[in-house]
Structure formats: structure tokens, C-alpha cells
Design a protein around this motif. Sequence first.
Motif, PDB file in Angstrom:
ATOM      1  N   VAL A 118       0.849  -1.188   0.000  1.00 47.06           N
ATOM      2  CA  VAL A 118       0.000   0.000   0.000  1.00 47.06           C
ATOM      3  C   VAL A 118       0.887   1.241   0.000  1.00 47.06           C
ATOM      4  O   VAL A 118       2.058   1.176   0.366  1.00 47.06           O
ATOM      5  N   GLN A 119       0.323   2.361  -0.422  1.00 46.42           N
ATOM      6  CA  GLN A 119       1.052   3.633  -0.449  1.00 46.42           C
ATOM      7  C   GLN A 119       0.526   4.508   0.684  1.00 46.42           C
ATOM      8  O   GLN A 119      -0.593   4.998   0.606  1.00 46.42           O
ATOM      9  N   PRO A 120       1.311   4.707   1.754  1.00 46.78           N
ATOM     10  CA  PRO A 120       0.835   5.532   2.870  1.00 46.78           C
ATOM     11  C   PRO A 120       0.663   7.008   2.493  1.00 46.78           C
ATOM     12  O   PRO A 120       1.439   7.547   1.703  1.00 46.78           O
ATOM     13  N   ASP A 121      -0.365   7.615   3.065  1.00 40.62           N
ATOM     14  CA  ASP A 121      -0.572   9.063   2.952  1.00 40.62           C
ATOM     15  C   ASP A 121       0.220   9.775   4.041  1.00 40.62           C
ATOM     16  O   ASP A 121       0.582  10.937   3.895  1.00 40.62           O
ATOM     17  N   ALA A 122       0.436   9.077   5.146  1.00 37.11           N
ATOM     18  CA  ALA A 122       1.215   9.589   6.282  1.00 37.11           C
ATOM     19  C   ALA A 122       2.020   8.432   6.845  1.00 37.11           C
ATOM     20  O   ALA A 122       1.570   7.280   6.805  1.00 37.11           O
ATOM     21  N   VAL A 123       3.208   8.736   7.341  1.00 35.40           N
ATOM     22  CA  VAL A 123       4.058   7.716   7.955  1.00 35.40           C
ATOM     23  C   VAL A 123       4.619   8.247   9.268  1.00 35.40           C
ATOM     24  O   VAL A 123       4.906   9.436   9.393  1.00 35.40           O
ATOM     25  N   ILE A 124       4.759   7.344  10.217  1.00 36.37           N
ATOM     26  CA  ILE A 124       5.369   7.663  11.510  1.00 36.37           C
ATOM     27  C   ILE A 124       6.689   6.911  11.565  1.00 36.37           C
ATOM     28  O   ILE A 124       6.728   5.705  11.337  1.00 36.37           O
ATOM     29  N   ALA A 125       7.761   7.649  11.861  1.00 37.10           N
ATOM     30  CA  ALA A 125       9.080   7.036  11.952  1.00 37.10           C
ATOM     31  C   ALA A 125       9.704   7.365  13.304  1.00 37.10           C
ATOM     32  O   ALA A 125       9.634   8.509  13.763  1.00 37.10           O
ATOM     33  N   PRO A 126      10.315   6.377  13.959  1.00 39.77           N
ATOM     34  CA  PRO A 126      10.960   6.632  15.250  1.00 39.77           C
ATOM     35  C   PRO A 126      12.254   7.420  15.061  1.00 39.77           C
ATOM     36  O   PRO A 126      12.921   7.296  14.037  1.00 39.77           O
ATOM     37  N   LEU A 127      12.567   8.234  16.042  1.00 40.49           N
ATOM     38  CA  LEU A 127      13.793   9.022  16.035  1.00 40.49           C
ATOM     39  C   LEU A 127      14.785   8.435  17.020  1.00 40.49           C
ATOM     40  O   LEU A 127      14.410   8.102  18.141  1.00 40.49           O
ATOM     41  N   VAL A 128      16.033   8.339  16.637  1.00 36.20           N
ATOM     42  CA  VAL A 128      17.088   8.136  17.626  1.00 36.20           C
ATOM     43  C   VAL A 128      17.433   9.520  18.158  1.00 36.20           C
ATOM     44  O   VAL A 128      17.573   9.738  19.352  1.00 36.20           O
ATOM     45  N   GLY A 129      17.509  10.489  17.232  1.00 37.14           N
ATOM     46  CA  GLY A 129      17.755  11.875  17.584  1.00 37.14           C
ATOM     47  C   GLY A 129      17.108  12.777  16.552  1.00 37.14           C
ATOM     48  O   GLY A 129      16.627  12.312  15.522  1.00 37.14           O
ATOM     49  N   PHE A 130      17.083  14.079  16.832  1.00 33.65           N
ATOM     50  CA  PHE A 130      16.559  15.025  15.858  1.00 33.65           C
ATOM     51  C   PHE A 130      17.173  16.400  16.071  1.00 33.65           C
ATOM     52  O   PHE A 130      17.609  16.752  17.158  1.00 33.65           O
ATOM     53  N   HIS A 131      17.198  17.142  14.978  1.00 32.37           N
ATOM     54  CA  HIS A 131      17.646  18.538  15.000  1.00 32.37           C
ATOM     55  C   HIS A 131      16.749  19.277  14.025  1.00 32.37           C
ATOM     56  O   HIS A 131      16.644  18.875  12.862  1.00 32.37           O
ATOM     57  N   ASP A 132      16.102  20.327  14.515  1.00 34.03           N
ATOM     58  CA  ASP A 132      15.125  21.033  13.703  1.00 34.03           C
ATOM     59  C   ASP A 132      14.110  19.973  13.262  1.00 34.03           C
ATOM     60  O   ASP A 132      13.516  19.326  14.104  1.00 34.03           O
ATOM     61  N   HIS A 133      13.937  19.743  11.989  1.00 37.80           N
ATOM     62  CA  HIS A 133      13.003  18.705  11.541  1.00 37.80           C
ATOM     63  C   HIS A 133      13.723  17.537  10.879  1.00 37.80           C
ATOM     64  O   HIS A 133      13.111  16.730  10.188  1.00 37.80           O
ATOM     65  N   TYR A 134      15.024  17.456  11.103  1.00 31.62           N
ATOM     66  CA  TYR A 134      15.799  16.356  10.558  1.00 31.62           C
ATOM     67  C   TYR A 134      15.886  15.227  11.571  1.00 31.62           C
ATOM     68  O   TYR A 134      16.096  15.453  12.758  1.00 31.62           O
ATOM     69  N   ARG A 135      15.746  14.022  11.069  1.00 32.64           N
ATOM     70  CA  ARG A 135      15.718  12.817  11.894  1.00 32.64           C
ATOM     71  C   ARG A 135      17.075  12.122  11.837  1.00 32.64           C
ATOM     72  O   ARG A 135      17.613  11.895  10.760  1.00 32.64           O
ATOM     73  N   LEU A 136      17.594  11.779  13.002  1.00 32.06           N
ATOM     74  CA  LEU A 136      18.766  10.921  13.099  1.00 32.06           C
ATOM     75  C   LEU A 136      18.235   9.527  13.391  1.00 32.06           C
ATOM     76  O   LEU A 136      17.631   9.293  14.437  1.00 32.06           O
ATOM     77  N   GLY A 137      18.400   8.624  12.431  1.00 33.17           N
ATOM     78  CA  GLY A 137      17.919   7.255  12.592  1.00 33.17           C
ATOM     79  C   GLY A 137      19.060   6.326  12.953  1.00 33.17           C
ATOM     80  O   GLY A 137      20.044   6.740  13.576  1.00 33.17           O
ATOM     81  N   TYR A 138      18.957   5.086  12.497  1.00 37.22           N
ATOM     82  CA  TYR A 138      19.963   4.085  12.816  1.00 37.22           C
ATOM     83  C   TYR A 138      21.123   4.067  11.827  1.00 37.22           C
ATOM     84  O   TYR A 138      22.073   3.324  12.003  1.00 37.22           O
ATOM     85  N   GLY A 139      21.034   4.865  10.767  1.00 33.46           N
ATOM     86  CA  GLY A 139      22.157   4.987   9.849  1.00 33.46           C
ATOM     87  C   GLY A 139      22.047   4.191   8.565  1.00 33.46           C
ATOM     88  O   GLY A 139      22.924   4.280   7.714  1.00 33.46           O
ATOM     89  N   ALA A 156       5.302  13.076   6.681  1.00 35.87           N
ATOM     90  CA  ALA A 156       6.275  12.355   7.510  1.00 35.87           C
ATOM     91  C   ALA A 156       6.281  12.880   8.943  1.00 35.87           C
ATOM     92  O   ALA A 156       6.529  14.066   9.181  1.00 35.87           O
ATOM     93  N   ILE A 157       6.019  11.977   9.880  1.00 34.15           N
ATOM     94  CA  ILE A 157       5.967  12.294  11.309  1.00 34.15           C
ATOM     95  C   ILE A 157       7.126  11.588  12.003  1.00 34.15           C
ATOM     96  O   ILE A 157       7.212  10.364  11.993  1.00 34.15           O
ATOM     97  N   GLY A 158       8.017  12.361  12.604  1.00 33.86           N
ATOM     98  CA  GLY A 158       9.087  11.789  13.417  1.00 33.86           C
ATOM     99  C   GLY A 158       8.629  11.769  14.868  1.00 33.86           C
ATOM    100  O   GLY A 158       8.011  12.723  15.346  1.00 33.86           O
ATOM    101  N   ILE A 159       8.912  10.690  15.572  1.00 32.69           N
ATOM    102  CA  ILE A 159       8.458  10.565  16.959  1.00 32.69           C
ATOM    103  C   ILE A 159       9.627  10.166  17.859  1.00 32.69           C
ATOM    104  O   ILE A 159      10.369   9.243  17.541  1.00 32.69           O
ATOM    105  N   GLY A 160       9.793  10.914  18.958  1.00 29.82           N
ATOM    106  CA  GLY A 160      10.885  10.635  19.878  1.00 29.82           C
ATOM    107  C   GLY A 160      10.792  11.512  21.114  1.00 29.82           C
ATOM    108  O   GLY A 160       9.832  12.263  21.296  1.00 29.82           O
ATOM    109  N   PHE A 161      11.790  11.411  21.947  1.00 31.35           N
ATOM    110  CA  PHE A 161      11.806  12.142  23.216  1.00 31.35           C
ATOM    111  C   PHE A 161      12.593  13.443  23.102  1.00 31.35           C
ATOM    112  O   PHE A 161      13.511  13.553  22.301  1.00 31.35           O
ATOM    113  N   GLU A 162      12.262  14.407  23.941  1.00 31.59           N
ATOM    114  CA  GLU A 162      12.977  15.694  23.963  1.00 31.59           C
ATOM    115  C   GLU A 162      14.472  15.503  24.210  1.00 31.59           C
ATOM    116  O   GLU A 162      15.282  16.239  23.650  1.00 31.59           O
ATOM    117  N   PHE A 163      14.849  14.525  25.034  1.00 36.42           N
ATOM    118  CA  PHE A 163      16.281  14.339  25.301  1.00 36.42           C
ATOM    119  C   PHE A 163      17.041  13.915  24.050  1.00 36.42           C
ATOM    120  O   PHE A 163      18.268  13.928  24.025  1.00 36.42           O
TER     121      PHE A 163
END
Length: 190
Positions: A118-139, A156-163
Motif C-alpha cells: 500500500v502507499q501511505p498518505d502519512a508515515v510515523i518514523a521513530p527518532l534516535v535523535g533530531f535537529h530542527d526537523h531532521y531525523r537521526l535514525g539508525y544509519g 512524515a511524522i518523526g516521533i521521539g523524546f525531547e532528550f
Amino acid sequence: MMPPEITEWRKRERNRLLEIRREMPLTERAALIEPLLANLRSLLEKLSFDVLGIYWPIKREVDVRPLADEVCRRRGATLALPVVVEKGAPLEYWKWHMGDPVERGFWNIPVPKHREVVQPDAVIAPLVGFHDHYRLGYGGGYFDRTLAAASRRPFAIGIGFEFSRVEGYVPQPHDIPMDVIVTESAIYER
């Protein structure tokens, strides 16, 4: 190819953040997850989508499956999980709902047992880290590669903790910013 100093910085930050997440006491983690999921619910209630791509949580990521499944069932929307079908290629999203059978996929992460792309209209991706709206993932670059290859780019929705917020992140040409970042404290829209 990323410059070696950026590659090394990302590796160091990724390891540092994963260690914090791994060592966090469960009670402290639960206290962060509750408001984070409330913020995610608030965002999902406002979004228009027929297909929502999520992820199977690993390495103490926030489990969004029950919330996403509930929202999708109530709306009559489709839920989907990402699947690595070829190493280094974009992900495919396969239709799935809580309770559907799964099997072990790439990196031993559960994927739907039956392939229905299927082709998602929205996706949720986990964050290892983030800066501004850029996601640091697993590499591995799978998520950015998937967004870049999409015929119709999903929200695109990135989800993670403030820390997990990092300073010193230098976006590279292949990095694709999220449309929104959701943490326990806020919903950061671009």
C-alpha cells in the motif's frame, strides 16, 4: 558519501542517545510516553489519511501500534508496516492491523505475513535523535530513501523524546526533513 567527520559524529550521537534510552528507568520512560502518545493522538485526529504507515518498535522505541490501530479502525483507514524487500532499496509498506499474523523480516523485525503493498498518505518514523526537523535514525538510510522514491510523498511524522534533540547536526543532501516532530513536550510543525 558523507564526510568522515559527519559520519563519526552521527555514530557517536546515535550510540549516546541509544544508551540513554536503554538505561532510562521504566517509570521515567512511562511518564514520557503518556504525553507523547497524547500529542501523537492529537496530531492524528487532525490529519487526513487513508493509509497510515507505522513501525514495529525495537530498541525501546515508543510503541505506537495500539494507538495507530485504534485510530485507523475508527476511521476505516488502513494501517501498514514497513518491509525491507531488498537491502539498500526503499521500503515497501504492507497492509497490517493489530492481531494480523507476522513473521521475522530483515534484522529479525516482524513484518506482515502476507504481502499487500500500500502507499501511505502519512508515515510515523521513530527518532534516535533530531535537529530542527531532521531525523537521526539508525544509519541505514532506509526511511529517507523511501521518502525520496515515493511517487507521492507521504506526510512524515518523526516521533521521539525531547532528550533526543541534538546540536551540531549537519544535514546532508540525502537527508529529508520530517513534516512534523512529535515529542512528549510538543508537536513541532515545519
